[in-house]
Write an enzyme that holds these catalytic residues in place. Structure first.
Site, PDB file in Angstrom:
ATOM      1  CD  GLU A 100      -9.265   0.284   6.980  1.00  0.00           C
ATOM      2  OE1 GLU A 100      -9.853  -0.364   8.031  1.00  0.00           O
ATOM      3  OE2 GLU A 100      -8.199   0.853   6.798  1.00  0.00           O
TER       4      GLU A 100
ATOM      5  CG  HIS B 295      -6.679  -2.689   7.915  1.00  0.00           C
ATOM      6  ND1 HIS B 295      -6.925  -1.397   8.358  1.00  0.00           N
ATOM      7  CD2 HIS B 295      -5.179  -2.770   8.273  1.00  0.00           C
ATOM      8  CE1 HIS B 295      -5.711  -0.618   9.013  1.00  0.00           C
ATOM      9  NE2 HIS B 295      -4.837  -1.638   9.064  1.00  0.00           N
TER      10      HIS B 295
ATOM     11  CG  ASP C  98      -0.403  -0.511   2.426  1.00  0.00           C
ATOM     12  OD1 ASP C  98       0.852  -0.380   2.839  1.00  0.00           O
ATOM     13  OD2 ASP C  98      -1.092  -0.975   3.487  1.00  0.00           O
TER      14      ASP C  98
ATOM     15  CG  ASN D 205      -9.962  -2.202  11.002  1.00  0.00           C
ATOM     16  OD1 ASN D 205      -9.049  -2.850  10.474  1.00  0.00           O
ATOM     17  ND2 ASN D 205     -10.639  -1.282  10.511  1.00  0.00           N
TER      18      ASN D 205
HETATM   19  C1  GLP Z   1      -1.723   0.239   8.350  1.00  0.00           C
HETATM   20  C2  GLP Z   1      -1.328  -0.446   7.030  1.00  0.00           C
HETATM   21  C3  GLP Z   1      -1.143  -1.937   6.971  1.00  0.00           C
HETATM   22  C4  GLP Z   1      -0.468  -2.506   8.328  1.00  0.00           C
HETATM   23  C5  GLP Z   1      -1.414  -2.429   9.326  1.00  0.00           C
HETATM   24  C6  GLP Z   1      -0.825  -2.562  10.743  1.00  0.00           C
HETATM   25  O1  GLP Z   1      -2.691   0.870   8.422  1.00  0.00           O
HETATM   26  N1  GLP Z   1      -2.020  -0.184   6.022  1.00  0.00           N
HETATM   27  O2  GLP Z   1      -0.344  -2.261   5.661  1.00  0.00           O
HETATM   28  O3  GLP Z   1       0.106  -3.812   8.189  1.00  0.00           O
HETATM   29  O4  GLP Z   1      -1.842  -1.119   9.169  1.00  0.00           O
HETATM   30  O5  GLP Z   1       0.094  -1.823  11.369  1.00  0.00           O
HETATM   31  P1  GLP Z   1       1.025  -1.916  12.561  1.00  0.00           P
HETATM   32  O6  GLP Z   1       2.060  -2.956  11.965  1.00  0.00           O
HETATM   33  O7  GLP Z   1       1.715  -0.584  12.842  1.00  0.00           O
HETATM   34  O8  GLP Z   1       0.215  -2.328  13.513  1.00  0.00           O
END
Ligand code: GLP
Length: 225
Positions: A138, A133, A67, A131
């Site tokens: 989402e 995702h 992303d 959540n």
């Molecule tokens: C973000 C990204 C994801 C990521 C996730 C978890 O918003 N869009 O690609 O894997 O949330 O993030 P974290 O590893 O900081 O918990």
């Protein structure tokens, strides 16, 4: 699904780095899917060290990030800047082999086709949101979704946009490694791994992937044991 529970964040990162190293040794021109966020930071540190010690060679590896925010690519908040800082500037990857989902409409098909032309993603690293995702898919995202622009609300409730691989794009990867660390991920990990497969929890679709490894630390795994 193969669920691996490590003691802590350090050993989780070590295990993920070993999986990637082995995959690159088996296939030097590996097509590697990468994630941003806090979770893979330890993994990227270990990969950087292994590369600097000559234990892994990224010269033929191609990468596709999951992303990207719709902001200038050189903005310090962009995921490209994050990846450059945490990994790409520290390894011998060819900059031509680095790919991000396009933030301009009309280029998504080209991105999807590039993955297909390289033979598909061999190994996709994923994090998970609280959540459920994956990428920026989402809750409510279609399991058939492809790479596209989505709207997101950040902490200040300002609507922002991001490009993300779709759930179908992610599911086409030959192997997936999902990483989750810490107590705040325990509930969603339980739902995603043991609950019903539903678009309300996008990561639950990973239960249907033929080769998905989940690497957790004890805190994230607490409701599974
Ligand atoms: C973000 C990204 C994801 C990521 C996730 C978890 O918003 N869009 O690609 O894997 O949330 O993030 P974290 O590893 O900081 O918990």
């Amino acid at each position: 699904m193969k669920i691996i529970i490590e003691n802590d964040y350090t050993s989780l990162s070590q295990k993920a780095a070993e999986e990637i190293s082995a995959a690159i040794k088996a296939r030097p021109d590996l097509v590697l899917g990468l994630a941003s966020g806090k979770t893979p930071v330890g993994l990227y540190e270990i990969l950087s060290q292994k590369c600097q010690k000559g234990e892994i060679n990224f010269s033929k590896v191609s990468t596709f990030n999951l992303d990207e925010l719709v902001i200038a690519p050189d903005d310090p908040k962009s995921y490209r800047s994050y990846m450059q800082k945490k990994l790409f500037s520290k390894i011998n990857i060819n900059p031509k082999n680095i790919n991000f989902p396009p933030i301009e409409p009309g280029k998504f098909k080209e991105f999807e086709n590039k993955i297909i032309d390289l033979g598909g993603i061999d190994l996709q690293i994923l994090g998970i949101g609280v959540n459920g995702h994956i990428g920026f898919n989402e809750p409510g995202s279609s399991f058939a979704s492809k790479t596209r622009i989505v709207e997101l609300k950040n902490d200040t409730l300002v609507l922002r946009k991001a490009a993300t691989m779709g759930i179908a794009t992610i599911m086409r990867a030959k192997k997936i490694i999902l990483l989750a660390s810490g107590a705040k991920k325990a509930q969603i990990i339980f739902k995603a791994l043991k609950g019903p497969i539903t678009t309300d929890v996008p990561a639950s679709i990973l239960q249907e992937h033929p080769d998905c490894m989940v690497i957790l630390d004890e805190e994230a795994a607490v409701l599974l044991t």
